[in-house]
Design a protein around this motif. Structure first.
Motif, PDB file in Angstrom:
ATOM      1  N   TYR A  68      48.082  80.841  57.373  1.00  0.00           N
ATOM      2  CA  TYR A  68      46.663  80.765  57.006  1.00  0.00           C
ATOM      3  C   TYR A  68      46.518  80.412  55.523  1.00  0.00           C
ATOM      4  N   VAL A  69      47.294  81.063  54.685  1.00  0.00           N
ATOM      5  CA  VAL A  69      47.234  80.789  53.248  1.00  0.00           C
ATOM      6  C   VAL A  69      47.699  79.367  52.966  1.00  0.00           C
ATOM      7  N   ARG A  70      48.795  78.980  53.575  1.00  0.00           N
ATOM      8  CA  ARG A  70      49.360  77.639  53.361  1.00  0.00           C
ATOM      9  C   ARG A  70      48.373  76.550  53.770  1.00  0.00           C
ATOM     10  N   LEU A  71      47.764  76.698  54.939  1.00  0.00           N
ATOM     11  CA  LEU A  71      46.793  75.710  55.393  1.00  0.00           C
ATOM     12  C   LEU A  71      45.582  75.664  54.462  1.00  0.00           C
ATOM     13  N   GLY A  72      45.153  76.822  53.991  1.00  0.00           N
ATOM     14  CA  GLY A  72      44.038  76.861  53.056  1.00  0.00           C
ATOM     15  C   GLY A  72      44.357  76.149  51.759  1.00  0.00           C
ATOM     16  N   ARG A  73      45.547  76.342  51.257  1.00  0.00           N
ATOM     17  CA  ARG A  73      45.958  75.712  49.995  1.00  0.00           C
ATOM     18  C   ARG A  73      46.108  74.203  50.124  1.00  0.00           C
ATOM     19  N   THR A  74      46.443  73.729  51.301  1.00  0.00           N
ATOM     20  CA  THR A  74      46.675  72.289  51.466  1.00  0.00           C
ATOM     21  C   THR A  74      45.460  71.537  51.994  1.00  0.00           C
ATOM     22  N   SER A  75      44.316  72.220  52.138  1.00  0.00           N
ATOM     23  CA  SER A  75      43.149  71.516  52.660  1.00  0.00           C
ATOM     24  C   SER A  75      42.066  71.308  51.594  1.00  0.00           C
ATOM     25  N   VAL A  81      39.142  79.467  50.902  1.00  0.00           N
ATOM     26  CA  VAL A  81      38.270  80.618  51.185  1.00  0.00           C
ATOM     27  C   VAL A  81      38.473  81.066  52.630  1.00  0.00           C
ATOM     28  N   GLY A  82      38.478  80.106  53.543  1.00  0.00           N
ATOM     29  CA  GLY A  82      38.680  80.430  54.953  1.00  0.00           C
ATOM     30  C   GLY A  82      40.027  81.064  55.212  1.00  0.00           C
ATOM     31  N   GLY A  83      41.066  80.516  54.591  1.00  0.00           N
ATOM     32  CA  GLY A  83      42.413  81.067  54.772  1.00  0.00           C
ATOM     33  C   GLY A  83      42.507  82.507  54.305  1.00  0.00           C
ATOM     34  N   TYR A  84      41.965  82.777  53.129  1.00  0.00           N
ATOM     35  CA  TYR A  84      42.031  84.146  52.610  1.00  0.00           C
ATOM     36  C   TYR A  84      41.127  85.105  53.394  1.00  0.00           C
ATOM     37  N   LEU A  85      40.005  84.607  53.884  1.00  0.00           N
ATOM     38  CA  LEU A  85      39.128  85.444  54.704  1.00  0.00           C
ATOM     39  C   LEU A  85      39.820  85.785  56.030  1.00  0.00           C
ATOM     40  N   GLY A 124      36.746  83.213  58.809  1.00  0.00           N
ATOM     41  CA  GLY A 124      37.798  82.535  58.063  1.00  0.00           C
ATOM     42  C   GLY A 124      38.481  81.460  58.888  1.00  0.00           C
ATOM     43  N   SER A 125      38.707  81.747  60.157  1.00  0.00           N
ATOM     44  CA  SER A 125      39.341  80.762  61.048  1.00  0.00           C
ATOM     45  C   SER A 125      38.454  79.543  61.242  1.00  0.00           C
ATOM     46  N   VAL A 126      37.162  79.764  61.390  1.00  0.00           N
ATOM     47  CA  VAL A 126      36.225  78.645  61.560  1.00  0.00           C
ATOM     48  C   VAL A 126      36.171  77.802  60.285  1.00  0.00           C
ATOM     49  N   LEU A 127      36.073  78.450  59.128  1.00  0.00           N
ATOM     50  CA  LEU A 127      36.066  77.713  57.861  1.00  0.00           C
ATOM     51  C   LEU A 127      37.361  76.925  57.673  1.00  0.00           C
ATOM     52  N   LEU A 128      38.468  77.547  58.005  1.00  0.00           N
ATOM     53  CA  LEU A 128      39.761  76.876  57.888  1.00  0.00           C
ATOM     54  C   LEU A 128      39.861  75.717  58.871  1.00  0.00           C
ATOM     55  N   ALA A 129      39.334  75.897  60.067  1.00  0.00           N
ATOM     56  CA  ALA A 129      39.327  74.815  61.064  1.00  0.00           C
ATOM     57  C   ALA A 129      38.533  73.619  60.545  1.00  0.00           C
ATOM     58  N   VAL A 130      37.361  73.880  59.975  1.00  0.00           N
ATOM     59  CA  VAL A 130      36.527  72.802  59.425  1.00  0.00           C
ATOM     60  C   VAL A 130      37.258  72.110  58.274  1.00  0.00           C
TER      61      VAL A 130
END
Length: 182
Positions: A68-75, A81-85, A124-130
């Motif tokens: 989750y953190v990795r995907l958040g950092r690379t998007s 925000v989504g990854g950390y949430l 967080g998952s929805v934000l990360l998905a977007v």
């Protein structure tokens, strides 16, 4: 020299996050398989199979955190925000599941903590998905799958939904371990 070290460290952390996600996918799939064949007795006391399922699901959640953190950092910033949430929600749920597992039943405070933790993990998952959809960090169907993981893990859990969550995270883990998409 610094660039080489940074790239090597970044590649290593991506691999570790990916491998952890795959391991979490396996534990999730095993929990899902158990839930498919297990009969829910409605007893608030935790039985043997429930101890196993709670352990596996909590372990899955913890193993997915680095991805989750990795995907958040690379998007993008939204992804971060989504990854950390998602991390906060999943970590709190894992702690709550572990406390239930050790206590043998839910504590009275569990519903009060579980509701916002589930909301954080879902949001967080929805934000990360977007964010991963927009950035192309993941293939679009898999980016959309990030939001489905919560649904299958929580709402569809008694029907073996963790099998689906495990399948999604197995592919996510492999792609995270490979590193950024070209």
């Amino acid at each position: 020299m610094t660039t080489t070290t940074t790239v090597t460290t970044d590649t290593s952390s991506a691999r570790l996050a990916g491998y952890a996600a795959v391991l979490g996918a396996i534990t999730s799939a095993v929990a899902g398989a158990i839930q498919v064949v297990r009969v829910d007795d409605g007893n608030p006391k935790v039985g043997l199979s429930e101890h196993v399922v709670l352990t596996l699901v909590a372990l899955s959640l913890l193993l997915w955190l680095p991805a989750y953190v990795r995907l958040g950092r690379t998007s993008s910033r939204l992804g971060l925000v989504g990854g950390y949430l998602a991390v906060a929600g999943a970590a709190i749920l894992a702690a709550g599941m572990t406390s239930t597992n050790l206590h043998g039943e839910d504590y009275s405070w569990f519903p009060v903590v579980a509701a916002p933790a589930n909301l954080a993990w879902l949001a967080g998952s929805v934000l990360l998905a977007v964010a991963t959809w927009r950035a192309g960090t993941l293939p679009r169907t898999l980016a959309a799958g990030l939001a489905v993981v919560w649904l299958t893990s929580i709402i569809l859990s008694q029907a073996g939904g963790s099998l689906v969550a495990g399948a999604i995270f197995a592919v996510v883990g492999i792609l995270v371990a490979r590193g950024p998409r070209p």
